[in-house]
Each structure stands twice: as C-alpha cells, then as structure tokens.
Design an enzyme around this catalytic site. Structure first.
Site, short mmCIF file in Angstrom:
data_model
loop_
_atom_site.label_atom_id
_atom_site.label_comp_id
_atom_site.label_asym_id
_atom_site.label_seq_id
_atom_site.Cartn_x
_atom_site.Cartn_y
_atom_site.Cartn_z
CE1 TYR A 51 -4.12 -1.37 -0.41
CE2 TYR A 51 -3.78 -2.40 1.88
CZ TYR A 51 -4.57 -2.45 0.66
OH TYR A 51 -5.59 -3.17 0.37
CG PHE A 59 -7.13 6.06 3.93
CD1 PHE A 59 -6.55 4.95 3.42
CD2 PHE A 59 -7.53 6.93 2.98
CE1 PHE A 59 -6.21 4.76 1.95
CE2 PHE A 59 -7.12 7.19 1.66
CZ PHE A 59 -6.42 5.88 1.18
NE ARG A 87 -9.78 -1.73 -9.66
CZ ARG A 87 -9.44 -1.10 -8.32
NH1 ARG A 87 -8.53 -1.76 -7.44
NH2 ARG A 87 -9.89 0.00 -8.00
NE ARG A 104 -13.75 -3.20 -2.92
CZ ARG A 104 -12.51 -2.67 -3.54
NH1 ARG A 104 -12.70 -1.67 -4.71
NH2 ARG A 104 -11.32 -2.61 -3.07
CG HIS A 117 -5.75 -5.67 -3.43
ND1 HIS A 117 -5.65 -4.18 -3.33
CD2 HIS A 117 -5.09 -6.10 -4.33
CE1 HIS A 117 -4.71 -3.98 -4.35
NE2 HIS A 117 -4.16 -5.04 -4.87
P1 DAT Z 1 -9.27 0.13 -4.27
O1 DAT Z 1 -9.15 -0.86 -3.07
O2 DAT Z 1 -10.47 0.13 -4.90
O3 DAT Z 1 -7.94 -0.06 -5.46
P2 DAT Z 1 -7.55 2.33 -3.43
O4 DAT Z 1 -6.50 1.86 -4.14
O5 DAT Z 1 -7.78 3.87 -3.70
O6 DAT Z 1 -9.01 1.63 -3.83
O7 DAT Z 1 -7.41 2.13 -1.83
C1 DAT Z 1 -6.89 1.24 -1.01
C2 DAT Z 1 -7.83 0.64 0.09
O8 DAT Z 1 -7.80 1.91 0.82
C3 DAT Z 1 -9.18 0.74 -0.28
O9 DAT Z 1 -9.62 -0.49 -0.90
C4 DAT Z 1 -9.82 1.06 1.02
C5 DAT Z 1 -8.84 1.87 1.63
N1 DAT Z 1 -9.44 3.34 1.33
C6 DAT Z 1 -9.16 4.06 0.19
N2 DAT Z 1 -9.59 5.32 0.24
C7 DAT Z 1 -10.29 5.25 1.56
C8 DAT Z 1 -10.86 6.40 2.58
N3 DAT Z 1 -10.98 7.47 1.92
N4 DAT Z 1 -11.02 6.14 3.69
C9 DAT Z 1 -10.78 4.84 4.16
N5 DAT Z 1 -9.95 3.99 3.72
C10 DAT Z 1 -9.85 4.09 2.36
MG MG Z 2 -6.09 0.13 -5.31
#
Ligand code: DAT
Ligand code: MG
Length: 151
Positions: A51, A59, A87, A104, A117
C-alpha cells in the site's frame, strides 16, 4: 485476446465473515483461471510495501492495521483483460457506491472494510504478484474449460 494475470486478495473482513468461498466462486464462475492461491498473514513491512502509494494519507495507518489484523486469501487469477474484468467484479472502492451485483456492492458497507483487493494496472499487478508469490508458485496448466469460455 489480451491474457493478463492479476493479484486478488480476500481481505481480513472477508475471511472473518466466512466469505472466501462466495468471493472466489464469483471469479471462478465468471471464467477467471486460478493460477495461484495462498492463505497467509501479511507482515507489516509487506503491507507497507503493498500500500506504498497511500502512505501519508489519513486512512493509511488504519489501512495497515486492518490488512495485518487477520489472515487474507491471496491469489493470482488469469484471463482475457483479467485486470479490468476483476475490478468490475469487485465494484467501486466505497461499497455503498458500488453497483449491486458486484462483490463490494452486494456484501460490504464501509470503504475500510471492502472485502477484496484487486490490482488496478499491469504494472501494479506485476509488482503485487511478485510481492506475495514466488515464480514457482504460479501454476502453468491447461484448463480444459477454457475451450468453452473463449471463442
Ligand atoms: P481500491 O481498493 O478500490 O483499489 P484504493 O487503491 O484507492 O482502492 O485504496 C486502497 C484501500 O484503501 C481501499 O480498498 C480502502 C482504503 N481506502 C481508500 N480510500 C479510503 C478512504 N477515503 N477512507 C478509508 N479507507 C480508504
Ligand atoms: Mg487500489
């Protein structure tokens, strides 16, 4: 055809809620091929690597503690345009906005507990696959059902 491999992971909430079978079955039924699968606990360093793009965000700390809080089901799936197909099966990041019919959208309520994920690009897929699997853990085999999935 554009056969791709992608990294998927049933997150701790999915494991704890007993939804591994439900979630894996959605990918299988769609036609994705399982290339690798591992039930594992993510180390903090691995979570921070995985991450890394979110470091510094509000977050981030709760994301790292959540993903390391219980085992996950890690997998590599393969198929035509597998990254975007998976996705789409997952649905939007916020489960309350995710369409019904997606993982989801059907099963989750909170962004921080969104069950699954999936890699978002070929570059992240390659990076994430190598982070969680050794090359020899990726199975190369002919799946006979492919003759009835791809024309
Ligand atoms: P995704 O999992 O759809 O690829 P992402 O890569 O933007 O989304 O974010 C990774 C993870 O982080 C996501 O599954 C949940 C968490 N996350 C993202 N945006 C967030 C937010 N605004 N508040 C809390 N958790 C968040
Ligand atoms: Mg992501």
């Amino acid at each position: 055809m554009a056969i791709e491999q992608t990294y998927l992971m049933v997150k701790p909430d999915g494991v704890q809620r007993g939804l591994c079978g439900e979630i894996v079955s959605r990918f299988e039924r769609k036609g994705l091929k399982i290339v690798a699968m591992k039930f594992t606990a993510i180390k903090k360093e691995t979570a921070e690597n995985h991450y890394g793009e979110h470091k510094g965000k509000g977050f981030y700390n709760s994301l790292i503690s959540y993903i390391t809080s219980a085992p996950v089901l890690a997998m590599v799936l393969e198929g035509d345009n597998a990254i975007s197909v998976c996705r789409n099966l997952m649905g939007k990041t916020n489960p309350q906005e995710a369409a019904l019919g997606t993982i989801r959208g059907d099963l989750g309520m909170m962004t921080g507990m969104n069950l699954i994920h999936g890699s978002d690009s070929p570059e992240s897929a390659a990076r994430e696959i190598s982070l969680f699997f050794r090359p020899e853990e990726l199975m190369i085999y002919k799946r006979t059902a492919d003759d009835w999935i791809y024309e």
